[in-house]
Design a protein around this motif. Structure first.
Motif, mmCIF file in Angstrom:
data_model
loop_
_atom_site.group_PDB
_atom_site.id
_atom_site.type_symbol
_atom_site.label_atom_id
_atom_site.label_comp_id
_atom_site.label_asym_id
_atom_site.label_seq_id
_atom_site.Cartn_x
_atom_site.Cartn_y
_atom_site.Cartn_z
ATOM 1 N N SER A 320 0.842 -1.209 0.000
ATOM 2 C CA SER A 320 0.000 0.000 0.000
ATOM 3 C C SER A 320 0.869 1.248 0.000
ATOM 4 O O SER A 320 0.575 2.226 -0.713
ATOM 5 N N LEU A 321 1.941 1.229 0.796
ATOM 6 C CA LEU A 321 2.855 2.366 0.828
ATOM 7 C C LEU A 321 3.515 2.564 -0.538
ATOM 8 O O LEU A 321 3.704 3.700 -0.985
ATOM 9 N N LEU A 322 3.873 1.459 -1.181
ATOM 10 C CA LEU A 322 4.492 1.541 -2.506
ATOM 11 C C LEU A 322 3.529 2.148 -3.517
ATOM 12 O O LEU A 322 3.904 3.049 -4.282
ATOM 13 N N VAL A 323 2.301 1.663 -3.538
ATOM 14 C CA VAL A 323 1.314 2.172 -4.496
ATOM 15 C C VAL A 323 1.099 3.664 -4.282
ATOM 16 O O VAL A 323 1.031 4.441 -5.242
ATOM 17 N N ASP A 324 1.019 4.093 -3.021
ATOM 18 C CA ASP A 324 0.845 5.522 -2.732
ATOM 19 C C ASP A 324 2.035 6.328 -3.242
ATOM 20 O O ASP A 324 1.869 7.405 -3.823
ATOM 21 N N ALA A 325 3.256 5.804 -3.013
ATOM 22 C CA ALA A 325 4.466 6.529 -3.431
ATOM 23 C C ALA A 325 4.546 6.654 -4.943
ATOM 24 O O ALA A 325 4.929 7.701 -5.480
ATOM 25 N N VAL A 326 4.174 5.579 -5.647
ATOM 26 C CA VAL A 326 4.250 5.594 -7.107
ATOM 27 C C VAL A 326 3.116 6.433 -7.693
ATOM 28 O O VAL A 326 3.325 7.208 -8.637
ATOM 29 N N ALA A 327 1.918 6.295 -7.133
ATOM 30 C CA ALA A 327 0.764 7.032 -7.665
ATOM 31 C C ALA A 327 0.950 8.536 -7.529
ATOM 32 O O ALA A 327 0.484 9.311 -8.374
ATOM 33 N N SER A 328 1.667 8.968 -6.491
ATOM 34 C CA SER A 328 1.871 10.398 -6.301
ATOM 35 C C SER A 328 2.777 10.996 -7.364
ATOM 36 O O SER A 328 2.785 12.207 -7.569
ATOM 37 N N GLN A 329 3.546 10.143 -8.037
ATOM 38 C CA GLN A 329 4.455 10.594 -9.100
ATOM 39 C C GLN A 329 4.073 9.960 -10.443
ATOM 40 O O GLN A 329 4.921 9.745 -11.296
ATOM 41 N N ARG A 330 2.803 9.672 -10.625
ATOM 42 C CA ARG A 330 2.347 8.831 -11.726
ATOM 43 C C ARG A 330 2.774 9.338 -13.100
ATOM 44 O O ARG A 330 3.037 8.555 -14.005
ATOM 45 N N SER A 331 2.843 10.639 -13.275
ATOM 46 C CA SER A 331 3.170 11.178 -14.597
ATOM 47 C C SER A 331 4.667 11.207 -14.856
ATOM 48 O O SER A 331 5.106 11.634 -15.926
ATOM 49 N N LYS A 332 5.490 10.746 -13.892
ATOM 50 C CA LYS A 332 6.931 10.838 -14.027
ATOM 51 C C LYS A 332 7.562 9.443 -14.112
ATOM 52 O O LYS A 332 6.996 8.457 -13.638
ATOM 53 N N ALA A 333 8.751 9.390 -14.718
ATOM 54 C CA ALA A 333 9.453 8.122 -14.862
ATOM 55 C C ALA A 333 9.970 7.660 -13.508
ATOM 56 O O ALA A 333 10.616 8.416 -12.783
ATOM 57 N N THR A 334 9.694 6.396 -13.172
ATOM 58 C CA THR A 334 10.011 5.856 -11.853
ATOM 59 C C THR A 334 10.717 4.517 -11.981
ATOM 60 O O THR A 334 10.335 3.666 -12.782
ATOM 61 N N ILE A 335 11.763 4.325 -11.164
ATOM 62 C CA ILE A 335 12.426 3.026 -11.041
ATOM 63 C C ILE A 335 12.196 2.504 -9.638
ATOM 64 O O ILE A 335 12.448 3.207 -8.652
ATOM 65 N N ILE A 336 11.707 1.253 -9.530
ATOM 66 C CA ILE A 336 11.451 0.609 -8.238
ATOM 67 C C ILE A 336 12.463 -0.513 -8.049
ATOM 68 O O ILE A 336 12.548 -1.427 -8.891
ATOM 69 N N PHE A 337 13.219 -0.462 -6.959
ATOM 70 C CA PHE A 337 14.242 -1.471 -6.700
ATOM 71 C C PHE A 337 13.759 -2.501 -5.686
ATOM 72 O O PHE A 337 13.190 -2.155 -4.639
#
Length: 514
Positions: A320-337
């Motif tokens: 849930s924390l991950l989804v919130d973190a990614v959704a807040s930057q949804r329009s930007k390129a993101t790398i998840i490790f």
């Protein structure tokens, strides 16, 4: 004997070439010089400077480029090891001066370019990094008429053989394994190599490329062949290739490699591994040419242009924390490790359930699939639609396989779903954003078992301290002192700058979790 047409081609390659521009009448250059921003004082050819400024939009060198380029342009061609943080411009730091060296050879020496005989060799740990460097090479090569070729796995070896044979190739960028295959098949000859770059040397040592490196370097640096049980001293060649080694971290393996004294740099060669069997009590030493060591500012420190957020997971659902973190930057390129391939798969499934499209990158994918996913991610990160009008995903879920050498300037956000096992991996991961002069954001999810290392990193970042030497064991820190203050324990017989035992332990496991 070469044909008349070959001689004509060689003559054309020595056509008039503009030397570095330094006219005091050039007001634009003078203005840059006053501000310390110009490429010109480094001594680069005007053609290269024009390419940097006009084609690549790079108006000034980075600190590591300012340090390394003049060193590699020196006439004596001294071997060099340089260490600099991720995203600091190491690739251009060695490519620019080494390409200029090749061009100067064509201009001022009786020289003929020949197929299958490269003059510059760049060795890298991954196919993706090789293709990335080759792309940079081709951008630079248009201005100075140099040819380059990538020799990597996942591509047809026959086509690579034809490309080597059909025209002169000045620069070969290769992974060690594929280069060895071509060398043994006599598709490529390395007798004319003048400089060898070992890029991302820390990664190559961690990923087990020692045997391939020994097989490649040994015959280029020594006259005598390595005999199975020989104890005779090794005889270096009179004019061995220049060695240029780059790394983002000073690991224990690299310290052993370059030694306490840069004039006696050695790499251990195990005869048993070279010859495929047999017992031997001898470990001959492969000695590099005298090597100067340059450490650029900011080594082992977090990038100052990063917004770094440490999120205590506690009893909250990590997904849930991950989804919130990614959704807040949804329009930007993101790398998840993540720390493992299975963790990557779990994260991908969860994000898909949340209608967030992703791509993956880890060791259980073959090299072709990894390259395709990385290319799609680059396209998605750029925000440009594909030819058919579709939009590629801008979220990449990966292991630490993607933490080294990959340069995608559009990445705005790095999320560490699994906290890294050591501080150096934290640096490499966070270095995937804030490339060049841009800013970036790092969000790290911290579980209970990660708190000691996470707090040590957070405090070191706040103080602007280097992160090397930090460990995940609470007993390594001074009781009662502010967190992150290491105990000072005497280490007999060790090089003063060597990492402590506790700081090395996590690094060993980091190579197994990919």
């Amino acid at each position: 004997m070469s044909s008349n047409s070959d001689q004509s081609a060689a003559s054309k390659s020595r056509a008039p070439f503009r030397m570095p521009r330094d006219s005091p009448d050039d007001s634009k250059v003078a203005a840059k010089d006053v501000n310390g921003l110009a490429w010109n004082p480094l001594g680069l050819f005007t053609e290269l400077v024009d390419c940097l400024e006009n084609s690549l939009s790079l108006m000034s060198p980075t600190p590591v480029q300012s340090l390394v380029i003049p060193e590699l342009l020196k006439e004596e061609r001294e071997s060099l090891a340089f260490l600099s943080a991720t995203g600091s411009g190491k690739t251009l730091a060695y490519l620019l001066p080494l390409l200029q060296q090749l061009k100067q050879q064509e201009m001022f020496e009786d020289f003929e370019r020949r197929p299958r005989r490269p003059r510059l060799l760049v060795l890298v740990p991954t196919r993706e990094l090789a293709l990335q460097i080759t792309s940079v090479l081709k951008s630079l090569s248009h201005s100075i008429k140099m040819s380059s070729l990538a020799l990597v796995g996942g591509q047809d070896k026959g086509n690579q053989r034809k490309a080597l044979a059909n025209r002169p190739v000045d620069v070969v960028v290769a992974t060690p394994g594929r280069l060895l295959q071509h060398w043994k098949d006599e598709s490529v000859f390395l007798g004319g190599v003048q400089s060898i770059v070992l890029d991302e040397m820390d990664t190559m040592l961690e990923q087990g490329f020692q045997r391939e490196l020994r097989e490649i370097l040994y015959p280029l640096l020594y006259n005598k062949k390595l005999e199975k049980d020989s104890t005779a001293p090794l005889e270096p060649k009179k004019s061995p290739p220049q060695i240029v080694m780059t790394s983002a971290t000073m690991t224990q393996s690299i310290q052993k490699l370059i030694g306490d004294n840069p004039k006696t740099s050695k790499l251990s060669v195990t005869a048993k591994r070279l010859h495929g069997g047999g017992e031997t009590s001898q470990d001959p030493k492969l000695q590099f040419p005298p090597m100067k060591i340059i450490s650029a500012p900011g080594l082992h420190k977090a990038i100052p242009r990063l917004d770094q957020i440490f999120v205590d997971v506690g009893n909250t659902d990590k997904i849930s924390l991950l989804v919130d973190a990614v959704a807040s930057q949804r329009s930007k390129a993101t790398i998840i490790f993540c720390n493992t391939a299975s963790s990557v798969q779990a994260v991908q499934y969860a994000l898909t359930e949340s209608r967030l499209e992703t791509l993956s990158y880890h060791g259980e994918l073959n090299s072709i699939a990894r390259s395709e996913n990385l290319q799609r991610f680059r396209q998605g990160a750029s925000g440009k639609p594909t030819k058919d009008g579709s939009v590629e995903p801008s979220i990449l879920v990966c292991t630490d396989l993607a933490a080294r050498g990959i340069d995608i300037p559009e990445v705005d956000h790095v999320v560490m779903f699994d906290f890294p096992l050591n501080a150096m991996d934290y640096l490499h991961r966070s270095g995937r954003t804030a490339r060049g002069e841009g800013r970036g954001k790092v969000t790290a999810l911290v579980a209970k078992r990660d708190k000691v290392l996470a707090m040590a990193i957070e405090q070191a970042v706040r103080r602007g301290d280097a992160l090397d030497g930090l460990s995940s064991r609470k007993s390594d820190y001074v009781p009662g002192a502010r967190f992150g203050t290491k105990k000072k324990t005497p280490q007999k017989g060790k090089h003063r700058g060597a990492p402590s035992k506790s700081s090395r332990a996590p690094s060993k496991s980091s190579g197994r979790r990919r």
